[in-house]
Scaffold this motif. Sequence first.
Motif, short mmCIF file in Angstrom:
data_model
loop_
_atom_site.label_atom_id
_atom_site.label_comp_id
_atom_site.label_asym_id
_atom_site.label_seq_id
_atom_site.Cartn_x
_atom_site.Cartn_y
_atom_site.Cartn_z
N CYS A 60 -0.19 -0.53 6.30
CA CYS A 60 -0.70 0.82 6.55
C CYS A 60 0.45 1.84 6.55
CB CYS A 60 -1.47 0.88 7.85
SG CYS A 60 -3.08 0.07 7.72
N ASN B 7 -6.78 3.16 2.73
CA ASN B 7 -7.16 3.94 3.91
C ASN B 7 -6.04 4.82 4.42
OD1 ASN B 7 -9.84 3.14 4.27
ND2 ASN B 7 -9.15 1.19 5.11
N ALA B 8 -4.86 4.22 4.57
CA ALA B 8 -3.76 4.97 5.18
C ALA B 8 -3.29 6.08 4.25
CB ALA B 8 -2.61 4.03 5.52
N GLU C 154 -6.92 -2.55 1.17
CA GLU C 154 -7.61 -1.70 2.15
C GLU C 154 -6.63 -0.80 2.90
OE1 GLU C 154 -10.79 -1.19 3.54
OE2 GLU C 154 -11.45 -1.98 1.62
N SER C 155 -5.52 -1.40 3.34
CA SER C 155 -4.54 -0.66 4.13
C SER C 155 -3.98 0.51 3.35
CB SER C 155 -3.38 -1.56 4.55
OG SER C 155 -3.84 -2.62 5.33
N ALA D 208 -1.09 -5.77 8.91
CA ALA D 208 -1.94 -4.59 8.81
C ALA D 208 -1.11 -3.33 9.07
CB ALA D 208 -3.10 -4.67 9.79
N ALA E 150 -5.84 3.22 10.70
CA ALA E 150 -5.97 2.49 9.43
C ALA E 150 -5.76 0.99 9.67
CB ALA E 150 -4.96 3.02 8.41
N ALA E 151 -4.79 0.64 10.52
CA ALA E 151 -4.50 -0.77 10.79
C ALA E 151 -5.68 -1.43 11.51
CB ALA E 151 -3.22 -0.91 11.62
N SER F 281 -8.04 -2.36 8.89
CA SER F 281 -7.54 -3.48 8.09
C SER F 281 -7.72 -4.80 8.82
CB SER F 281 -6.07 -3.28 7.75
OG SER F 281 -5.93 -2.19 6.91
N VAL G 71 -1.71 5.61 11.46
CA VAL G 71 -1.49 4.24 11.05
C VAL G 71 -2.25 3.28 11.97
CG1 VAL G 71 0.27 2.44 10.80
CG2 VAL G 71 0.70 4.73 9.92
N MET H 3 -6.42 -7.06 2.59
CA MET H 3 -5.84 -6.19 3.61
C MET H 3 -4.84 -5.23 3.00
SD MET H 3 -5.43 -8.60 6.95
CE MET H 3 -4.25 -7.50 7.66
#
Lengths: 333, 253
Positions: free
Chosen positions: B151, B75-76, B71-72, B147, B110-111, B114, B107, B68
């Motif tokens: 993010c 992505n964010a 990924e967070s 998450a 993105a969260a 996640s 956010v 997480m």
Amino acid sequence: MRPGQSLCSIVMTQPAPDTPATPALAISGLAKTYASGVVALHAVDLTVARGEIFALLGPNGAGKTTLINAVCGIVTPSGGSAHALGHDTRTDYRSARRLIGLVPQELHTDAFETVLATVSFSRKLFGRSRDDAFIEKLLRDLTLWDKRDAKIMELSGGMKRRVMIAKALSHEPELLFLDEPTAGVDVDLRRDMWEMVRGLRERGVTIVLTTHYIEEAEEMADRVGVIAKGRLIIVEETRTLMKKLGRKTLTLNLAQPLGAIPEALANWNLALAGDGHELVYEFDTQAEATGVPSLLRAMSDLDIGFKDLNTKQSSLEDIFVDLVHESAAEKHP
Amino acid sequence: MNLLGVWAIYRFEMARFGRTFWTSLVVPVITTSLYFIVFGSAIGSRMTEIGGVPYGAFIVPGLILLSMFTESIGNASFGIYMPKWAGTIYEILSAPISPLETVIAYVGAAATKSVIVGLVIFATAHLFVDLPVAHPFAMFAFLILMAVTFCLFGFLIGIWAQSFEQLQVIPLLVVYPLTFLGGAFYSIKMLPPLWQTVTLFNPVVYLISGFRWTFFGKGDVTMAASIGALALFLGLCLAIVIWMFRTGYRLKS
């Protein structure tokens, strides 16, 4: 009043009473100094009336884009204020920005989005609820409807420009900023763009455009502001500006080339061109006497013949170059 | 409040994830499976239980947190860096939307992703080990809060970064060391006393410990310390992000 015409219909044709006299754009003392120390704007004041088309003219780096970006929220001004239709663009930015549309100079687009998706996105981003009929009409007007499902990266530069315009108009703004709208644009799109600008004006949209294509300002604008080195040097109605500073040149194609300008013609502001085949006389159309008839008489007395002649009104471009140079000369005498 | 604007950005971001939906789900599943094969089966069979929890199950919270976190941040940070890089940020900056609303939209999206990734790993783990969850609601709440926090952290990296390289540097230099040293795969009680003290300065320790508590009812530090650390981390990231928007730091000139 014709018999039978009711009083009511006359009242109805009066301008709507709630039209406020608030200008579309009121800028006062707007200044910007970048972190690098570059002063892009020196306390600019400018008022643009509703429904007006205003052209901001200036060379690259004059501060045109900074001025627009400072109003739209992309650049934080160092001082001064701007009001869009009465709303302070900083303290009441929500109300102000809802009414403003911006087409930036660069083609900033999301490569993977489709045309329809990106235009619909812009409308919602500006807080307007979905309106499929309006978006369809907008895309049709900009000849984008057939391309609505195409990814933006598949489009040509001209089509991308249309997408940018569609995005800026998606939330039905009342004040539209076009930053160099026709830079690198073909003749077709330029014509369409001018058509569109006229159409928007008919609907009462105020337009502020920046350009360094003088013909654009000449063709479109009600008023022109010339900006150089971060200062608005002059703001004038396009026609007045042309008249005030308009110069004409008379070019005479001589029958026999001249080696030098004869003594007798020294009183006129003459120059030789084309290896002595052309005599060029520059004069002010606003002067009491242009000096043209007397020049022609003097030439006739000297027996200088000419085959052809033409006169040319100086364009805004020449005017503009003069202005920028004058202001530079004032600064560095 | 420009709810339509927030929703538009959220949908835009979710659509972006949608385009890479399969890769973004398959990658964490494969990564997690590999960890299970290496740590769970190969090494885990030689490991004793940690605090009464079988080693295979013990590493699950750490694995979820690690994925997480990665990924967070990915992505964010990418979500806000791309508009900056491509120039499309002009539209967000000129829109009638407040800094806080912009942050919520980016956010939030993105969260969401996640949390989905976290749940997918949670489900994958069930294929390999018996996984009891002592406090399911607390676990879900912790998952969401982590998450959001990660993010926010990723979002501020995205604003701060001025090149793709800088975008990569923080996850590699900060996230992996902190997570691995934060007890993702062991209990910090297994460390020598001096290192135990040093480790307590690592914020990830509190997050892993708290998350592990929601599974097994016990952690390396108290739950209050975990919640406090999470709240502090979240508040700090939020404050920095809001400050960035207010001042236009690396967003506007």
